[in-house]
Design an enzyme around this catalytic site. Structure first.
Site, PDB file in Angstrom:
ATOM      1  N   GLU A 144     -13.403  -8.881  -7.931  1.00 17.64           N
ATOM      2  CA  GLU A 144     -13.371  -9.646  -6.677  1.00 17.64           C
ATOM      3  C   GLU A 144     -14.333 -10.810  -6.818  1.00 17.64           C
ATOM      4  OE1 GLU A 144     -11.571  -9.873  -3.791  1.00 17.64           O
ATOM      5  OE2 GLU A 144     -12.938 -11.556  -3.462  1.00 17.64           O
ATOM      6  N   GLY A 202     -10.261 -11.967 -12.070  1.00 16.59           N
ATOM      7  CA  GLY A 202      -9.567 -10.720 -12.383  1.00 16.59           C
ATOM      8  C   GLY A 202      -8.568 -10.849 -13.516  1.00 16.59           C
ATOM      9  N   HIS A 220      -7.558  -8.357  -8.039  1.00 20.41           N
ATOM     10  CA  HIS A 220      -7.928  -9.116  -6.831  1.00 20.41           C
ATOM     11  C   HIS A 220      -8.159  -8.071  -5.736  1.00 20.41           C
ATOM     12  CE1 HIS A 220      -5.799 -11.990  -9.342  1.00 20.41           C
ATOM     13  NE2 HIS A 220      -6.328 -12.982  -8.645  1.00 20.41           N
ATOM     14  N   HIS A 243       0.816  -1.217   0.000  1.00 20.91           N
ATOM     15  CA  HIS A 243       0.000   0.000   0.000  1.00 20.91           C
ATOM     16  C   HIS A 243       0.855   1.274   0.000  1.00 20.91           C
ATOM     17  CE1 HIS A 243      -3.559  -2.599   1.557  1.00 20.91           C
ATOM     18  NE2 HIS A 243      -3.418  -2.662   0.258  1.00 20.91           N
ATOM     19  N   SER A 288      -6.672  -1.871  -0.996  1.00 17.94           N
ATOM     20  CA  SER A 288      -6.151  -1.134  -2.155  1.00 17.94           C
ATOM     21  C   SER A 288      -7.231  -0.323  -2.882  1.00 17.94           C
ATOM     22  CB  SER A 288      -5.441  -2.102  -3.116  1.00 17.94           C
ATOM     23  OG  SER A 288      -6.219  -3.256  -3.349  1.00 17.94           O
ATOM     24  N   ASP A 325      -2.847  -8.809  -7.267  1.00 17.24           N
ATOM     25  CA  ASP A 325      -2.582  -9.113  -5.860  1.00 17.24           C
ATOM     26  C   ASP A 325      -3.324 -10.377  -5.414  1.00 17.24           C
ATOM     27  OD1 ASP A 325      -1.879  -8.842  -3.187  1.00 17.24           O
ATOM     28  OD2 ASP A 325      -3.443  -7.364  -2.766  1.00 17.24           O
TER      29      ASP A 325
HETATM   30  N1  SAM Z   1      -5.787  -6.106  -3.209  1.00 21.67           N
HETATM   31  C1  SAM Z   1      -6.395  -6.186  -1.881  1.00 21.67           C
HETATM   32  C2  SAM Z   1      -5.781  -5.106  -0.998  1.00 21.67           C
HETATM   33  O1  SAM Z   1      -4.602  -4.777  -1.175  1.00 21.67           O
HETATM   34  O2  SAM Z   1      -6.489  -4.586  -0.147  1.00 21.67           O
HETATM   35  C3  SAM Z   1      -6.217  -7.541  -1.259  1.00 21.67           C
HETATM   36  C4  SAM Z   1      -6.581  -8.680  -2.134  1.00 21.67           C
HETATM   37  S1  SAM Z   1      -6.442 -10.273  -1.400  1.00 21.67           S
HETATM   38  C5  SAM Z   1      -4.734 -10.547  -1.277  1.00 21.67           C
HETATM   39  C6  SAM Z   1      -6.897 -11.321  -2.747  1.00 21.67           C
HETATM   40  C7  SAM Z   1      -8.395 -11.245  -3.076  1.00 21.67           C
HETATM   41  O3  SAM Z   1      -8.607 -11.887  -4.339  1.00 21.67           O
HETATM   42  C8  SAM Z   1      -9.315 -11.983  -2.099  1.00 21.67           C
HETATM   43  O4  SAM Z   1     -10.291 -11.102  -1.627  1.00 21.67           O
HETATM   44  C9  SAM Z   1      -9.943 -13.110  -2.924  1.00 21.67           C
HETATM   45  O5  SAM Z   1     -11.297 -13.367  -2.584  1.00 21.67           O
HETATM   46  C10 SAM Z   1      -9.849 -12.553  -4.331  1.00 21.67           C
HETATM   47  N2  SAM Z   1      -9.792 -13.538  -5.418  1.00 21.67           N
HETATM   48  C11 SAM Z   1      -9.332 -14.821  -5.388  1.00 21.67           C
HETATM   49  N3  SAM Z   1      -9.323 -15.345  -6.629  1.00 21.67           N
HETATM   50  C12 SAM Z   1      -9.756 -14.354  -7.460  1.00 21.67           C
HETATM   51  C13 SAM Z   1      -9.931 -14.271  -8.874  1.00 21.67           C
HETATM   52  N4  SAM Z   1      -9.640 -15.317  -9.675  1.00 21.67           N
HETATM   53  N5  SAM Z   1     -10.375 -13.108  -9.402  1.00 21.67           N
HETATM   54  C14 SAM Z   1     -10.677 -12.046  -8.610  1.00 21.67           C
HETATM   55  N6  SAM Z   1     -10.530 -12.080  -7.258  1.00 21.67           N
HETATM   56  C15 SAM Z   1     -10.075 -13.213  -6.707  1.00 21.67           C
END
Ligand code: SAM
Length: 276
Positions: free
Chosen positions: A118, A143, A42, A19, A100, A163
């Site tokens: 998401e 994503g 993500h 971040h 993020s 991410d």
């Molecule tokens: N980017 C966020 C932040 O910095 O606040 C944190 C993201 S977290 C590490 C990963 C997220 O991706 C989770 O909420 C999960 O549910 C989601 N996720 C998992 N597989 C995914 C996919 N194929 N496409 C989109 N989101 C996905």
């Protein structure tokens, strides 16, 4: 992998690294007059309650943002990032931590756009509730697949944050494939890929695989908080097409983070770049 919930980890050392760098990237990119796309493949839930639910179970934020909260910020980049987190906690107590998409929404301008992917139903619902607006699209789609459909954006300026949780080992290869495709479609975009430092072969080989994509300009920032061993001992961010200002801002910030967030004598940082 839909068993992963970012709330368990919100505000930990990995979120701090990602971040702080995200804020630096967006500050630079929004300093130019042309509109910008922000794509978060993500995105997570948007904002996390640190006093209730999942975040209280492991309290990982205590070893991340918690170690920065009560002391003067040691660098301008940390001061800027902390000011944003403080604006979400106006009474001065650390109760909520931004994801993020929330940070991006604060920094983007009226003509910029946010595209947030998401997949988890609960986190998608929370995200759609938290991050709203005319310039925002929240999609419950994969994503990396969704990224294909939007590149190149119009106008051709974008920051893409990738991410994933990497709970499934194939995600490392999927991220490389998605980036290769993205660079074919939109070579000049800025891409930031977060990755964990853990003792798995796929994770160890990942930084080299990212460099092997062949982008002319890149930066790799790693923050290690303890000696390599079981679990996640640090994380990294690989940026393709970084601003030329990024190394100078990140170097002292990473050094300060290694001191503040370090858990043993293995704490260290690494910063490498090649900027054309
Ligand atoms: N980017 C966020 C932040 O910095 O606040 C944190 C993201 S977290 C590490 C990963 C997220 O991706 C989770 O909420 C999960 O549910 C989601 N996720 C998992 N597989 C995914 C996919 N194929 N496409 C989109 N989101 C996905």
């Amino acid at each position: 992998m839909l068993s992963y919930r970012h709330a368990f980890h919100a505000g930990n050392h990995a979120d701090v690294l990602k971040h702080v760098a995200l804020v630096l990237l967006l500050d630079y990119l929004t300093s130019k007059p042309k509109p910008l796309w922000y794509v978060d493949t993500h995105a997570g839930a948007g904002v996390y309650d640190l006093e209730r639910g999942f975040a209280t179970q492991l309290a990982e934020h205590a070893g991340g943002i918690g170690r920065l909260w009560d002391a003067p910020p040691p660098t301008p980049a940390l001061e800027r990032y902390l000011a944003l987190v403080r604006s979400l906690n106006p009474d001065g107590r650390l109760r909520r931590y931004p994801g993020s998409p929330w940070l991006a929404q604060q920094l983007l301008r009226a003509d910029d756009r946010l595209l947030l992917f998401e997949l988890h139903p609960a986190d998608h619902a929370a995200l759609a509730e938290t991050i709203r607006g005319r310039r925002v699209r929240v999609a419950r789609e994969d994503g990396l697949r969704g990224l294909r459909g939007v590149l190149p954006p119009e106008p051709r300026r974008a920051l893409v944050l990738i991410d994933p949780s990497y709970e499934v080992k194939t995600e490392y290869r999927q991220v490389c494939d998605a980036l290769r495709d993205a660079l074919r479609r939109f070579r000049t975009g800025a891409y930031a890929v977060w990755y964990p430092l853990i003792e798995h072969a796929e994770a160890r080989e990942f930084p080299a695989a990212l460099r092997a994509l062949g982008a002319a300009s890149w930066l790799a920032a790693e923050l290690q908080v303890r000696r390599p061993g079981p679990g996640m001992y640090g994380s990294g961010l690989f940026v393709i097409n970084p601003p030329y200002t990024l190394p100078d801002s990140l170097e002292p910030t990473l050094a300060a983070l290694a001191r503040r967030l370090g858990e043993d004598d293995g704490a260290e940082h690494r910063l490498e770049w090649q900027i054309d």
